[in-house]
Design an enzyme around this catalytic site. Structure first.
Site, mmCIF file in Angstrom:
data_model
loop_
_atom_site.group_PDB
_atom_site.id
_atom_site.type_symbol
_atom_site.label_atom_id
_atom_site.label_comp_id
_atom_site.label_asym_id
_atom_site.label_seq_id
_atom_site.Cartn_x
_atom_site.Cartn_y
_atom_site.Cartn_z
ATOM 1 N N LYS A 147 -5.464 2.758 -20.542
ATOM 2 C CA LYS A 147 -5.624 3.032 -21.971
ATOM 3 C C LYS A 147 -4.297 2.743 -22.691
ATOM 4 C CE LYS A 147 -9.527 4.317 -20.234
ATOM 5 N NZ LYS A 147 -9.850 5.679 -19.873
ATOM 6 N N ARG A 161 0.822 -1.219 0.000
ATOM 7 C CA ARG A 161 0.000 0.000 0.000
ATOM 8 C C ARG A 161 0.852 1.264 0.000
ATOM 9 N NH1 ARG A 161 -1.454 2.577 4.137
ATOM 10 N NH2 ARG A 161 -1.632 0.786 5.542
ATOM 11 N N TYR A 189 -13.284 14.283 -18.962
ATOM 12 C CA TYR A 189 -13.665 12.882 -18.783
ATOM 13 C C TYR A 189 -14.795 12.826 -17.734
ATOM 14 C CZ TYR A 189 -13.362 8.021 -17.373
ATOM 15 O OH TYR A 189 -13.678 6.732 -17.072
ATOM 16 N N ASP A 221 -4.456 15.968 -17.784
ATOM 17 C CA ASP A 221 -4.709 14.544 -18.019
ATOM 18 C C ASP A 221 -4.189 14.244 -19.436
ATOM 19 O OD1 ASP A 221 -5.874 12.125 -18.885
ATOM 20 O OD2 ASP A 221 -7.625 12.387 -17.598
HETATM 21 C C1 LIG Z 1 -10.436 6.332 -18.802
HETATM 22 C C2 LIG Z 1 -10.036 7.715 -18.466
HETATM 23 C C3 LIG Z 1 -9.896 8.128 -17.133
HETATM 24 C C4 LIG Z 1 -10.210 7.219 -15.970
HETATM 25 O O1 LIG Z 1 -9.320 6.156 -15.894
HETATM 26 P P1 LIG Z 1 -9.627 4.746 -15.175
HETATM 27 O O2 LIG Z 1 -8.371 4.000 -15.367
HETATM 28 O O3 LIG Z 1 -10.827 4.156 -15.838
HETATM 29 O O4 LIG Z 1 -9.918 5.058 -13.732
HETATM 30 C C5 LIG Z 1 -9.474 9.421 -16.908
HETATM 31 N N1 LIG Z 1 -9.211 10.276 -17.923
HETATM 32 C C6 LIG Z 1 -9.348 9.915 -19.205
HETATM 33 C C7 LIG Z 1 -9.055 10.903 -20.271
HETATM 34 C C8 LIG Z 1 -9.759 8.626 -19.533
HETATM 35 O O5 LIG Z 1 -9.919 8.279 -20.807
#
Ligand SMILES: *Cc1c(COP(=O)(O)O)cnc(C)c1O
Length: 385
Positions: free
Chosen positions: A202, A51, A105, A177
């Site tokens: 992703k 953790r 998002y 992001d």
């Molecule tokens: C999918 C996504 C998230 C969230 O990510 P998780 O791994 O599903 O928690 C945040 N920002 C963007 C741009 C995303 O495509």
């Protein structure tokens, strides 16, 4: 000599790897051990425990990810949302104010607008294109500004250099992001962003088999987020660390192929008489094409488009495709297709979607690693009425 790696293709493979290799293992082994022998650590955060985000699997990933974006430090988290929520809760406290881009998002948008107020944190949404309007939303207690590299699903590119300048001149922490571009196409710390966040679910992992996140950037801020994550508990399991580590190594070949494929598909769609409109930053017709060219090394593999006709026509088209899997999420090796009105943006009503420019007939494609030719052939047969 890790410092000497210049190109991202090499960094993906070699940066952060243990030196010397552990027992000679060429692939980073999994340290599936919750706790580790006490070595006289004096701080709680230094005790070796999953953790606390400091197993050998975490450390190797932290080094690799920071090298990829030429940043000081990095942290992996249990999901993209864990990276986003832990970061915002580390940077902001009760009484603070946040400026955030208006088309975020869905999970981030909801966290900011529904969860942050309960912590006494206020916010205003800003138009990422209109830097002259940002100053009007600024308050004496504004602490940070939050944007995304490309918006979903219209692929708008905000004035990112403007965001960095604005933050510097007003003493704000700038957060971006960077999920949609990945470190192959854009490295936000290089233009001065304080923190770059990823959903590693992703492109970074790329194989649609784990959820994970990352926080990359200034060492003092990453340490702050690490301590917050140690308390919140959203740590990535070592086995997921192992899978992410493995997936990352092929990021450049995947991203480059997928980006080139997406451009060809976008051009095919743009020239098809049954297609009304295509949103892809690599197309000269895209309103943010010039900015994307200036900022990014490639245009990534997300695109969206409208075919002529109504919602039923869009649904029929999706049903007629064979190759893409109908599923939300993105950035994996398989091509995925969705209608954002029914998935990522179903939480908004049609009016709210329209105000963001997202029509109910809009179709989103995450281009995978299949043959470009076969994807185009499949879209072509599905467009035949
Ligand atoms: C999918 C996504 C998230 C969230 O990510 P998780 O791994 O599903 O928690 C945040 N920002 C963007 C741009 C995303 O495509």
């Amino acid at each position: 000599m890790q410092e000497s790696y210049k190109h991202i293709e090499t960094k993906l493979i070699h940066s952060g790897e243990p030196e010397p290799l552990i027992e000679g293992a060429v692939a980073m082994p999994v340290f599936q051990s919750a706790t580790f022998e006490y070595r006289g650590e004096s701080s709680y955060h230094d005790l070796r425990y999953i953790r606390l985000n400091n197993t050998p699997n975490h450390i190797a990933l932290h080094k690799k990810l920071s090298a990829l974006e030429n940043a000081e430090a990095a942290l992996v988290t249990a999901s993209g949302m864990a990276a986003i929520s832990s970061t915002l809760l580390s940077i902001l406290s009760s009484g603070d104010h946040l400026l955030a881009q208006d088309c975020l998002y869905g999970g981030t948008h909801d966290f900011i607008s529904r969860d942050l107020p309960a912590f006494g944190i206020s916010f205003d949404f800003i138009d990422g294109d209109d830097s002259s309007s940002w100053e009007r939303k600024l308050r004496p207690n504004t602490k940070a500004i939050y944007v995304e590299t490309m918006t979903n699903p219209l692929l708008q590119v905000a004035d990112l250099k403007g965001v960095v300048e604005f933050s510097k001149s007003h003493g704000l922490i700038s957060i971006i992001d960077n999920t949609f571009t990945s470190p192959v196409n854009f490295r936000p710390p290089e233009i001065g962003f304080d923190l770059s966040l990823h959903s590693c679910t992703k492109y970074l992992n790329g194989h649609s088999d784990i959820v994970a996140g990352a926080v990359i950037g200034r060492a003092d801020l990453v340490e702050k987020v690490t301590h917050k994550l140690n308390h919140l508990g959203g740590s990535l399991d070592p086995h997921a660390c192992f899978l992410l580590h493995r997936g990352i190594k092929t990021l450049a070949v995947r991203m480059n192929y997928q980006s080139q494929s997406a451009l060809k598909i976008a051009r095919f769609l743009e020239n098809h008489p049954a297609v009304e409109k295509v949103n892809y930053p690599g197309l000269e017709s895209h309103p943010w094409h010039k900015r994307a060219r200036q900022l990014f090394d490639g245009f990534s593999a997300m695109l969206s488009f409208e075919i002529k006709g109504d919602v039923e026509a869009a649904e029929r088209f999706i049903e007629r495709t064979h190759l893409p899997i109908v599923a939300p999420s993105l950035g994996g090796i398989e091509t995925l297709i969705t209608r954002p009105a029914t998935t990522s943006h179903s939480g908004l009503n049609p009016e709210e979607r329209r105000s963001l420019g997202i029509s109910d007939t809009l179709i989103r494609l995450s281009v995978g690693l299949e043959s470009t030719e076969e994807i185009i052939q499949d879209l072509k047969q599905a467009l035949k009425t």
